[in-house]
Design a protein around this motif. Structure first.
Motif, mmCIF file in Angstrom:
data_model
loop_
_atom_site.group_PDB
_atom_site.id
_atom_site.type_symbol
_atom_site.label_atom_id
_atom_site.label_comp_id
_atom_site.label_asym_id
_atom_site.label_seq_id
_atom_site.Cartn_x
_atom_site.Cartn_y
_atom_site.Cartn_z
ATOM 1 N N ALA A 229 0.834 -0.968 0.036
ATOM 2 C CA ALA A 229 -0.127 0.002 0.263
ATOM 3 C C ALA A 229 1.055 1.252 -0.218
ATOM 4 O O ALA A 229 2.124 1.925 0.571
ATOM 5 C CB ALA A 229 -1.025 -0.063 1.004
ATOM 6 N N ALA A 230 0.477 1.829 -0.616
ATOM 7 C CA ALA A 230 0.943 3.624 -1.319
ATOM 8 C C ALA A 230 -0.094 4.442 -2.116
ATOM 9 O O ALA A 230 -0.411 4.008 -2.880
ATOM 10 C CB ALA A 230 3.108 3.794 -1.724
ATOM 11 N N THR A 231 0.121 5.676 -1.527
ATOM 12 C CA THR A 231 -1.456 6.382 -1.823
ATOM 13 C C THR A 231 -0.803 6.039 -2.905
ATOM 14 O O THR A 231 0.505 6.701 -3.862
ATOM 15 C CB THR A 231 -0.977 7.975 -1.207
ATOM 16 N N CYS A 232 -1.995 6.566 -4.483
ATOM 17 C CA CYS A 232 -1.705 6.561 -6.022
ATOM 18 C C CYS A 232 -2.992 6.558 -6.349
ATOM 19 O O CYS A 232 -3.740 6.566 -5.732
ATOM 20 C CB CYS A 232 -0.781 4.943 -6.271
ATOM 21 N N ASP A 233 -2.305 7.015 -7.452
ATOM 22 C CA ASP A 233 -3.759 7.354 -8.106
ATOM 23 C C ASP A 233 -4.488 6.287 -8.991
ATOM 24 O O ASP A 233 -5.422 6.721 -8.867
ATOM 25 C CB ASP A 233 -3.706 8.375 -9.351
ATOM 26 N N ILE A 234 -4.071 5.062 -9.590
ATOM 27 C CA ILE A 234 -4.814 3.739 -9.730
ATOM 28 C C ILE A 234 -3.957 3.223 -10.134
ATOM 29 O O ILE A 234 -2.684 2.912 -10.187
ATOM 30 C CB ILE A 234 -4.779 4.862 -11.951
ATOM 31 N N ALA A 235 -4.996 1.881 -9.579
ATOM 32 C CA ALA A 235 -4.813 -0.252 -9.898
ATOM 33 C C ALA A 235 -5.096 -0.081 -10.726
ATOM 34 O O ALA A 235 -6.538 0.052 -10.405
ATOM 35 C CB ALA A 235 -5.290 -0.375 -7.869
ATOM 36 N N ILE A 236 -4.673 -0.788 -11.444
ATOM 37 C CA ILE A 236 -5.232 -1.715 -12.238
ATOM 38 C C ILE A 236 -4.949 -3.379 -12.254
ATOM 39 O O ILE A 236 -3.580 -3.851 -11.419
ATOM 40 C CB ILE A 236 -3.926 -1.561 -13.774
ATOM 41 N N PHE B 214 -8.241 6.136 -21.233
ATOM 42 C CA PHE B 214 -7.682 7.207 -21.416
ATOM 43 C C PHE B 214 -8.549 8.892 -20.852
ATOM 44 O O PHE B 214 -8.332 9.027 -19.941
ATOM 45 C CB PHE B 214 -6.642 7.846 -21.684
ATOM 46 N N PHE B 215 -9.311 9.176 -21.859
ATOM 47 C CA PHE B 215 -10.606 9.962 -21.370
ATOM 48 C C PHE B 215 -10.953 9.770 -20.208
ATOM 49 O O PHE B 215 -11.633 10.905 -19.319
ATOM 50 C CB PHE B 215 -11.305 10.281 -22.814
ATOM 51 N N LEU B 216 -11.993 8.418 -20.171
ATOM 52 C CA LEU B 216 -12.705 8.722 -19.351
ATOM 53 C C LEU B 216 -12.205 8.571 -18.128
ATOM 54 O O LEU B 216 -12.143 8.678 -16.670
ATOM 55 C CB LEU B 216 -13.353 7.206 -19.068
ATOM 56 N N LEU B 217 -10.495 7.728 -17.609
ATOM 57 C CA LEU B 217 -9.849 7.419 -16.513
ATOM 58 C C LEU B 217 -9.353 9.529 -16.398
ATOM 59 O O LEU B 217 -9.483 9.725 -14.651
ATOM 60 C CB LEU B 217 -9.018 6.825 -16.319
ATOM 61 N N GLN B 218 -8.937 10.161 -17.114
ATOM 62 C CA GLN B 218 -8.700 11.317 -16.579
ATOM 63 C C GLN B 218 -9.866 11.616 -16.399
ATOM 64 O O GLN B 218 -10.278 12.638 -15.336
ATOM 65 C CB GLN B 218 -8.632 12.232 -18.217
ATOM 66 N N GLU B 219 -11.141 12.073 -16.549
ATOM 67 C CA GLU B 219 -12.249 12.978 -16.609
ATOM 68 C C GLU B 219 -12.877 12.014 -14.625
ATOM 69 O O GLU B 219 -13.119 13.096 -13.670
ATOM 70 C CB GLU B 219 -13.567 12.934 -17.532
ATOM 71 N N SER B 220 -12.433 11.404 -14.980
ATOM 72 C CA SER B 220 -12.997 10.360 -13.436
ATOM 73 C C SER B 220 -12.054 11.080 -12.240
ATOM 74 O O SER B 220 -13.087 11.481 -11.054
ATOM 75 C CB SER B 220 -13.119 8.971 -13.471
ATOM 76 N N LEU B 221 -10.991 10.879 -12.112
ATOM 77 C CA LEU B 221 -10.205 11.548 -11.551
ATOM 78 C C LEU B 221 -10.066 13.198 -11.519
ATOM 79 O O LEU B 221 -10.017 13.405 -10.492
ATOM 80 C CB LEU B 221 -8.427 11.287 -11.560
ATOM 81 N N ARG B 222 -10.256 14.062 -12.620
ATOM 82 C CA ARG B 222 -10.478 14.900 -12.083
ATOM 83 C C ARG B 222 -11.965 15.512 -11.675
ATOM 84 O O ARG B 222 -11.535 16.602 -10.412
ATOM 85 C CB ARG B 222 -10.713 16.366 -13.581
ATOM 86 N N LEU C 239 -0.977 7.083 -19.690
ATOM 87 C CA LEU C 239 -1.393 7.215 -18.155
ATOM 88 C C LEU C 239 0.419 8.089 -17.336
ATOM 89 O O LEU C 239 -0.147 8.803 -16.704
ATOM 90 C CB LEU C 239 -1.216 6.012 -17.491
ATOM 91 N N GLN C 240 1.235 7.713 -17.882
ATOM 92 C CA GLN C 240 2.269 7.970 -17.055
ATOM 93 C C GLN C 240 2.453 9.121 -18.064
ATOM 94 O O GLN C 240 3.381 9.995 -16.852
ATOM 95 C CB GLN C 240 4.082 6.741 -17.878
ATOM 96 N N ARG C 241 2.567 9.407 -18.857
ATOM 97 C CA ARG C 241 2.746 10.759 -19.569
ATOM 98 C C ARG C 241 2.216 12.013 -18.927
ATOM 99 O O ARG C 241 2.293 13.137 -18.816
ATOM 100 C CB ARG C 241 2.621 10.848 -21.529
ATOM 101 N N ALA C 242 1.041 11.563 -18.712
ATOM 102 C CA ALA C 242 -0.199 12.227 -17.556
ATOM 103 C C ALA C 242 -0.433 12.927 -16.531
ATOM 104 O O ALA C 242 -0.396 13.069 -15.893
ATOM 105 C CB ALA C 242 -1.482 12.094 -17.809
ATOM 106 N N GLY C 243 1.335 11.649 -15.817
ATOM 107 C CA GLY C 243 1.815 12.247 -14.714
ATOM 108 C C GLY C 243 0.866 10.677 -13.428
ATOM 109 O O GLY C 243 1.052 11.344 -12.161
ATOM 110 N N PHE C 244 0.205 10.514 -14.123
ATOM 111 C CA PHE C 244 -0.463 9.558 -12.990
ATOM 112 C C PHE C 244 0.050 8.202 -12.179
ATOM 113 O O PHE C 244 1.155 7.960 -12.926
ATOM 114 C CB PHE C 244 -1.455 8.939 -13.628
ATOM 115 N N ARG C 245 0.526 8.553 -10.423
ATOM 116 C CA ARG C 245 1.186 7.299 -9.645
ATOM 117 C C ARG C 245 0.304 5.603 -10.080
ATOM 118 O O ARG C 245 -1.117 6.392 -9.432
ATOM 119 C CB ARG C 245 0.690 7.715 -8.715
ATOM 120 N N LEU C 246 0.931 5.014 -10.496
ATOM 121 C CA LEU C 246 0.417 3.677 -10.758
ATOM 122 C C LEU C 246 1.001 2.882 -9.515
ATOM 123 O O LEU C 246 2.065 3.150 -9.090
ATOM 124 C CB LEU C 246 0.795 2.949 -12.117
ATOM 125 N N ALA C 247 -0.561 2.168 -9.175
ATOM 126 C CA ALA C 247 0.416 1.026 -8.413
ATOM 127 C C ALA C 247 0.289 -0.197 -9.247
ATOM 128 O O ALA C 247 0.708 -0.596 -9.936
ATOM 129 C CB ALA C 247 -1.197 0.418 -7.592
#
Length: 256
Positions: A112-119, A232-240, A145-153
């Motif tokens: 566990a570590a705080t992150c944006d997206i767990a796949i 990618f579009f939907l995940l960005q919008e969901s997080l935003r 996702l990586q270019r957008a700067g999201f932290r991944l689990a």
């Protein structure tokens, strides 16, 4: 003497008038008939499709190959299991497929570590879909996702798993959003359809209205590049917008 022989049609009488329509669908249309039954060819094709669907339900994750392929994406991978002990129990007890066993909970708590997206890659009702389509999709989605700067689990590989297991996994990994790639229920023309379900604020106890789904991801359905762009579009919008489910619509303008 005049020639009264009828003019020959310019079209071949053996041409199938439905062929052009079949090019647009894998559905079983215009099968024809022999007496009161369908032709033998179509009857055998139906039995073969049914066998492929049954095989998909009982297919298993190609774990070693998936671990090798996922390793090339340079993300850590955790292997977990649901509380279903075997495939028979998984099919008879859907509730057990939504919950992690104790060893898996402990493993994910350590990661566990705080992150944006767990796949999460889950076998669902067609491990064949994961084996064939998950990695090709991730090869296109992860760089975005990586270019957008999201932290991944770490990627989680889940066996005997249902969609809702992603809620528990996402919560344990302290992810803002859980994305579950899962083998969908096989159809008679699609035994290897991959679904992508995501939930903002994952936690145990959520129900389906809290999720979004992009389905039928495969070369014969929603092709990988288009699926990756939609996700990618939907995940960005969901997080935003900090929501998912019925409140989030696909406004990307991309045709499926």
């Amino acid at each position: 003497m005049s020639d009264n022989t009828p003019a020959q049609s310019s079209s071949d009488p053996t041409d199938d008038p439905w062929a052009s329509l079949r090019a647009f669908t894998g559905a079983r249309i215009a099968l024809g008939r022999t007496g009161t039954s369908v032709p033998l060819r179509e009857s055998l094709a139906f039995r073969l499709a049914h066998a492929h669907a049954r095989d998909a339900v009982y297919s298993v994750l190609a774990a070693e190959q998936l671990l090798t392929d996922l390793g090339q994406l340079k993300l850590a991978v955790c292997q977990v299991k649901s509380q279903a002990q075997n495939r028979q129990e998984y099919l008879q007890r859907p509730d057990l497929g939504r919950k992690l066993d104790e060893a898996s909970k402990a493993l994910l708590a350590e990661q566990a570590a705080t992150c944006d997206i767990a796949i999460i890659l889950a076998d669902g009702l067609s491990a064949t879909a994961i084996n064939e389509h998950a990695v090709p999709l991730l090869r296109l989605l992860l760089p975005q996702l990586q270019r957008a700067g999201f932290r991944l689990a770490p990627i989680t590989l889940a066996e005997q798993a249902r969609v809702a297991i992603g809620d528990e996994i996402g919560a344990l990994l302290k992810a803002r959003l859980a994305l579950v790639l899962i083998g969908e229920r096989p159809g008679l023309s699609s035994p290897d359809s991959l679904g992508a379900y995501f939930t903002y604020g994952p936690r145990p106890g959520l129900t389906d209205e809290a999720r979004n789904c992009v389905s039928n991801i495969r070369p014969e359905g929603l092709v990988y590049p288009l699926a990756a762009d939609k996700l990618f579009f939907l995940l960005q919008e969901s997080l935003r917008r900090q929501l998912s489910g019925v409140g989030l619509k696909d406004e990307s303008g991309l045709l499926g």
